[in-house]
Motif scaffolding. Structure first.
Motif, PDB file in Angstrom:
ATOM      1  N   PRO A  99       0.816  -1.053  -0.211  1.00 11.54           N
ATOM      2  CA  PRO A  99       0.026   0.363  -0.088  1.00 11.54           C
ATOM      3  C   PRO A  99       0.754   0.958  -0.018  1.00 11.54           C
ATOM      4  CG  PRO A  99       0.151  -0.892   2.312  1.00 11.54           C
ATOM      5  CD  PRO A  99       0.940  -1.816   1.094  1.00 11.54           C
ATOM      6  N   ALA A 100       0.599   2.248   0.000  1.00 13.63           N
ATOM      7  CA  ALA A 100       1.116   4.030  -0.334  1.00 13.63           C
ATOM      8  C   ALA A 100       1.645   4.185   1.237  1.00 13.63           C
ATOM      9  CB  ALA A 100       0.354   5.057  -1.101  1.00 13.63           C
ATOM     10  N   PRO A 101       2.839   3.833   1.556  1.00 20.24           N
ATOM     11  CA  PRO A 101       3.305   4.406   2.861  1.00 20.24           C
ATOM     12  C   PRO A 101       2.548   5.503   3.283  1.00 20.24           C
ATOM     13  CG  PRO A 101       4.928   4.714   1.730  1.00 20.24           C
ATOM     14  CD  PRO A 101       4.047   4.738   0.755  1.00 20.24           C
ATOM     15  N   GLY A 102       2.773   5.719   4.955  1.00 19.81           N
ATOM     16  CA  GLY A 102       2.398   6.477   5.298  1.00 19.81           C
ATOM     17  C   GLY A 102       0.993   8.149   5.429  1.00 19.81           C
ATOM     18  N   LEU A 103      -0.163   6.992   4.714  1.00 18.25           N
ATOM     19  CA  LEU A 103      -1.303   7.476   4.559  1.00 18.25           C
ATOM     20  C   LEU A 103      -2.079   7.299   5.978  1.00 18.25           C
ATOM     21  CD1 LEU A 103      -2.240   7.109   1.041  1.00 18.25           C
ATOM     22  CD2 LEU A 103      -1.239   8.707   1.705  1.00 18.25           C
ATOM     23  N   SER A 104      -2.864   8.772   6.754  1.00 16.06           N
ATOM     24  CA  SER A 104      -3.392   7.788   7.847  1.00 16.06           C
ATOM     25  C   SER A 104      -4.734   6.980   7.705  1.00 16.06           C
ATOM     26  CB  SER A 104      -4.119   9.649   8.066  1.00 16.06           C
ATOM     27  OG  SER A 104      -4.942  10.048   6.869  1.00 16.06           O
ATOM     28  N   ASP A 105      -5.431   6.967   8.052  1.00 11.18           N
ATOM     29  CA  ASP A 105      -6.906   5.640   7.860  1.00 11.18           C
ATOM     30  C   ASP A 105      -7.465   6.556   8.041  1.00 11.18           C
ATOM     31  OD1 ASP A 105      -5.002   3.611   9.121  1.00 11.18           O
ATOM     32  OD2 ASP A 105      -6.140   3.926  11.510  1.00 11.18           O
ATOM     33  N   ALA A 106      -7.490   7.704   8.054  1.00  8.66           N
ATOM     34  CA  ALA A 106      -8.389   8.799   7.218  1.00  8.66           C
ATOM     35  C   ALA A 106      -8.655   8.668   6.183  1.00  8.66           C
ATOM     36  CB  ALA A 106      -8.997  10.168   8.589  1.00  8.66           C
ATOM     37  N   LEU A 107      -7.390   8.759   5.830  1.00  6.27           N
ATOM     38  CA  LEU A 107      -7.428   9.391   4.597  1.00  6.27           C
ATOM     39  C   LEU A 107      -7.887   8.304   3.152  1.00  6.27           C
ATOM     40  CD1 LEU A 107      -6.800  11.683   1.678  1.00  6.27           C
ATOM     41  CD2 LEU A 107      -4.015  11.099   2.597  1.00  6.27           C
ATOM     42  N   GLN A 108      -7.017   7.192   3.488  1.00 14.15           N
ATOM     43  CA  GLN A 108      -7.036   6.155   3.363  1.00 14.15           C
ATOM     44  C   GLN A 108      -8.714   6.345   3.073  1.00 14.15           C
ATOM     45  OE1 GLN A 108      -4.528   2.571   3.861  1.00 14.15           O
ATOM     46  NE2 GLN A 108      -3.542   3.848   5.290  1.00 14.15           N
ATOM     47  N   GLU A 109      -9.697   5.700   4.005  1.00 11.95           N
ATOM     48  CA  GLU A 109     -11.312   5.200   3.988  1.00 11.95           C
ATOM     49  C   GLU A 109     -11.589   6.612   2.780  1.00 11.95           C
ATOM     50  OE1 GLU A 109     -14.735   4.052   4.308  1.00 11.95           O
ATOM     51  OE2 GLU A 109     -12.938   2.570   4.902  1.00 11.95           O
TER      52      GLU A 109
END
Length: 613
Positions: A226-236
């Motif tokens: 997965p793309a590293p370093g993304l917050s859970d909120a941004l991924q969602e």
């Protein structure tokens, strides 16, 4: 059920789709241009159909010929791969009208999203119309297609006109559509995308994220999931937007929704209504075969309610025949050897002995590593590429290895400006200092020390090589005990392997020679003649064709006697579906101009001469 698939494509992606078809028991049909008559994808398919011609516009972009080929070969389905006609709604309709299954999204969905301008309107976004200084920098972008073609970054307002013109020409050549648009260019952003897969029963999967920030000429080089370093909120948020885009056009099949991410903000870029080059990293993480799922959806199959759970991390690097240190210039010639350790996945459309031509993209292969953690996957891929043996034209392999080991990448802090900042350091030559000697010893293997009369048999023999832009010399001697050299002990030397002991440490060198090119492990040298040919010398300021191609443009108003500035473009060449600017090496006067629009040129052909002021 589908029993026979024609792949309306070539090279690596055709071979990759055929592999899945074989696993499923499906017969395969290849199409090929004259330039691809002996290509790997034609050799591995069960049946091959010729498309007369060489240029994409007369072969792989001729939907009518491809449909006829499918019918003639008895195929009952067509897979478009990526690029070429993969996002062409008219082609999808022609396939369906011929009574064939289309392994892709509905034509209406392609039509809605294939044009990036229409896609933005669908997502409630707009392109720039009247560009001002305040809008800079901006990106000129082809409305159709992708892969970095028809894209130009504009940082000065007076460069916009030329950028629009060249982007239109390149887009028309690559996609048959010269429409372009302008959008803001965010230099500090990351390129993040979401893989989607939808069936015809209302289920849409969002298969995680991918980071594709390391790019050259807006074309991806290294991708990961997965793309590293993304917050859970941004991924969602990204997954939600991707599913919303798919549902907005009643999507079915595989597709990708792309974003530019800055901090916690996500900017929609486009939706690609096809399989992506980087799909293997998603396959590795989710344990799926996206081509097999595409076929299942085309057959009317239903996806599970939820996608599989992700596992580990995957990284992909695109191996190109190109020279990153010279403006990413594509390279042509014979690929003598492509040997990559089997610890990683390799998707390729070439084998040793195949020719890299001028008509198509110079990508040789995609190397993919999967491991429990990101750090392990990155290390695994870098190590495998470093151990690979690639003999032939210059490639970007060393750049890939250094990029994967760069602190900014290993820490996950990279963005789309990575190569703007680091290219010079990443392409600084680091040749093995013992490679010339190893090459000379391998060449000397088997020669008698009495062969060739000389006064002193102990006098050293020398060999000259070009190593990058430098000339180097290696000296050795024939002795009673065999070959010898100063400062090193020759443990073993034959035509293919040299072992040297330096300061008590033994080092092994694999040596292979192809014509005047010698590969010593990962260092490539060119054998220089003992006495240089004076006729081969060029005047200072000569502009030579860096690749075979077609002259598409000469700078307007330029003539012999014109003053030119260093870096000023003189000639534009088209090769491998891209336009390349050939610029003045110095400030001075144009004293010769040999290039003409429409002219076919070979590597090293003299295009113009600029006499330095």
């Amino acid at each position: 059920m589908i029993t026979s698939v024609l792949v309306a494509n070539r090279g690596e992606i055709a071979c990759r789709i055929f592999r899945t078809c074989r696993d499923l028991g499906i017969r395969t049909v290849a199409v090929h241009s004259d330039a691809d008559a002996g290509a790997l994808h034609t050799r591995v398919a069960d049946t091959a159909v010729r498309l007369p011609g060489a240029a994409p516009a007369e072969t792989y972009l001729r939907g009518d010929l491809i449909v006829k080929a499918a019918v003639a070969a008895g195929a009952d389905a067509v897979h478009p791969g990526y690029g070429f006609l993969s996002e062409n709604a008219d082609f999808a309709r022609a396939v369906l009208d011929a009574g064939l299954a289309w392994i892709g999204p509905p034509p209406e969905a392609i039509e809605a999203m294939a044009s990036k301008t229409r896609a933005k309107e669908l997502m409630g976004l707009a392109s720039l119309t009247d560009v001002t200084e305040a809008d800079l920098p901006v990106l000129v972008k082809a409305a159709a297609g992708g892969g970095g073609r028809g894209m130009r970054v504009v940082r000065l307002l007076d460069e916009l006109g030329d950028a629009l013109e060249s982007a239109r020409a390149e887009a028309a050549s690559a996609f048959g559509d010269g429409e372009v648009f302008v959008e803001p260019y965010l230099e500090g952003g990351r390129h993040v995308e979401v893989q989607i897969l939808a069936d015809t029963h209302g289920t849409v999967w969002a298969l995680g994220t991918r980071d594709c920030s390391l790019q050259r000429r807006h074309q991806k080089v290294i991708e990961e999931a997965p793309a590293p370093g993304l917050s859970d909120a941004l991924q969602e948020e990204l997954r939600t937007l991707a599913v919303r885009a798919a549902r907005a056009v009643d999507y079915a099949g595989a597709g990708t929704v792309e974003f530019l991410v800055e901090g916690e903000r996500a900017h929609f870029l486009e939706m690609n209504t096809r399989l992506q080059v980087e799909h293997p990293v998603t396959e590795a993480v989710f344990g799926v075969d996206l081509v097999a799922l595409q076929i299942a959806v085309a057959e009317g199959g239903a996806l599970d309610a939820e996608p599989p759970a992700p596992r580990g991390h995957a990284v992909e690097a695109r191996l190109y025949a190109e020279d990153p240190a010279r403006g990413w210039a594509p390279q042509t010639g014979t690929l003598h050897r492509l040997d990559v350790p089997d610890t990683i996945r390799l998707d390729t459309g070439l084998t040793g002995g195949d020719e890299i031509g001028v008509h198509y993209d110079p990508m040789l292969a995609k190397a993919v590593a999967h491991a429990p953690t990101r750090a392990e996957a990155v290390r695994k891929l870098a190590g495998a590429l470093e151990r690979a043996r690639i003999h032939g034209p210059v490639t970007n392999r060393d750049l890939l290895v250094r990029s994967l080991r760069h602190e900014e990448f290993t820490s996950g802090r990279m963005n789309t400006g990575f190569y703007d900042r680091h290219l010079a350091a990443l392409t600084t030559p680091e040749p093995d200092p013992w490679a010339p000697l190893a090459a000379a010893l391998a060449d000397a293997h088997g020669r008698s020390r009495f062969g060739g009369w000389r006064n002193l048999s102990s006098q050293p023999q020398t060999k000259r090589y070009a190593l990058g832009d430098e000339e180097v010399e290696a000296a050795y001697r024939h002795t009673r005990d065999g070959l010898a050299a100063d400062g090193v002990r020759v443990v073993h030397a034959d035509a293919a392997l040299v072992v040297l002991e330096v300061d008590g440490v033994q080092r092994r060198f694999e040596v292979a020679r192809h014509g005047d090119r010698v590969h010593v492990n990962n260092t490539a040298l060119t054998v220089l003649p003992r006495f240089p040919d004076p006729a081969a010398q060029r005047a200072p300021g000569s502009l030579l064709a860096p690749m075979p191609g077609t002259v598409v443009k000469v700078a307007e108003g330029l003539a012999v006697g014109s003053p030119v500035e260093a870096g000023e473009p003189i000639v534009w060449l088209e090769a491998m579906k891209m336009q390349h600017r050939i610029s003045a090496p110095v400030t001075g006067t144009l004293t010769a101009l040999h290039a003409k629009p429409g002219q076919q040129v070979e590597v090293g052909m003299l295009l113009a001469v600029v006499q330095e002021a």
